[in-house]
Design a protein around this motif. Sequence first.
Motif, PDB file in Angstrom:
ATOM      1  N   GLN A  83       0.850  -1.190   0.000  1.00 22.83           N
ATOM      2  CA  GLN A  83       0.000   0.000   0.000  1.00 22.83           C
ATOM      3  C   GLN A  83       0.889   1.244   0.000  1.00 22.83           C
ATOM      4  O   GLN A  83       1.434   1.628   1.030  1.00 22.83           O
ATOM      5  CB  GLN A  83      -0.906   0.003   1.233  1.00 22.83           C
ATOM      6  N   PRO A  84       1.070   1.887  -1.170  1.00 19.30           N
ATOM      7  CA  PRO A  84       1.888   3.099  -1.216  1.00 19.30           C
ATOM      8  C   PRO A  84       1.275   4.198  -0.346  1.00 19.30           C
ATOM      9  O   PRO A  84       0.069   4.233  -0.139  1.00 19.30           O
ATOM     10  CB  PRO A  84       1.876   3.503  -2.683  1.00 19.30           C
ATOM     11  N   ALA A  85       2.118   5.084   0.150  1.00 20.34           N
ATOM     12  CA  ALA A  85       1.653   6.174   1.006  1.00 20.34           C
ATOM     13  C   ALA A  85       2.271   7.490   0.545  1.00 20.34           C
ATOM     14  O   ALA A  85       3.439   7.534   0.173  1.00 20.34           O
ATOM     15  CB  ALA A  85       2.023   5.899   2.457  1.00 20.34           C
ATOM     16  N   THR A  86       1.479   8.525   0.579  1.00 21.26           N
ATOM     17  CA  THR A  86       1.972   9.878   0.337  1.00 21.26           C
ATOM     18  C   THR A  86       2.132  10.536   1.697  1.00 21.26           C
ATOM     19  O   THR A  86       1.174  10.652   2.460  1.00 21.26           O
ATOM     20  CB  THR A  86       0.979  10.678  -0.522  1.00 21.26           C
ATOM     21  N   ILE A  87       3.347  10.945   1.999  1.00 20.06           N
ATOM     22  CA  ILE A  87       3.644  11.514   3.310  1.00 20.06           C
ATOM     23  C   ILE A  87       3.883  13.011   3.159  1.00 20.06           C
ATOM     24  O   ILE A  87       4.607  13.444   2.274  1.00 20.06           O
ATOM     25  CB  ILE A  87       4.873  10.831   3.932  1.00 20.06           C
ATOM     26  N   ASP A  88       3.245  13.771   4.037  1.00 22.59           N
ATOM     27  CA  ASP A  88       3.422  15.219   4.073  1.00 22.59           C
ATOM     28  C   ASP A  88       4.152  15.596   5.356  1.00 22.59           C
ATOM     29  O   ASP A  88       3.798  15.123   6.439  1.00 22.59           O
ATOM     30  CB  ASP A  88       2.069  15.936   4.033  1.00 22.59           C
ATOM     31  N   VAL A  89       5.165  16.442   5.211  1.00 26.60           N
ATOM     32  CA  VAL A  89       5.927  16.937   6.359  1.00 26.60           C
ATOM     33  C   VAL A  89       5.911  18.458   6.295  1.00 26.60           C
ATOM     34  O   VAL A  89       6.277  19.043   5.279  1.00 26.60           O
ATOM     35  CB  VAL A  89       7.387  16.425   6.327  1.00 26.60           C
TER      36      VAL A  89
END
Length: 97
Positions: A83-89
């Motif tokens: 399950q790919p994830a888009t991470i925001d920082v």
Amino acid sequence: MDADNKERAVEVQPGPADRIALLLVSSSHYGAGLTFVAGDGIDAKKDSKPLILAQPLVFAGGTVALLHATPNVLKFTNNLNNQPATIDVYVFRDATP
């Protein structure tokens, strides 16, 4: 980021931890297989212990010290069963000397 269990480093800020007013880490998916460590980007022995990204994380003011590392770099690992994830920082800091 792909769910390939490979570490990916993200440079987040160049200064000392006490300059950070707010650090927010969120993702499109959450779970025990999504982890990150904070580090100074120089000495991996000084990296924080892995934190599970099970929900959005917010560090405000002095709580950044809970990472036990200067968070110049965050290193993410995704092992969420394909399950790919888009991470925001988001980092809000005092940039003045």
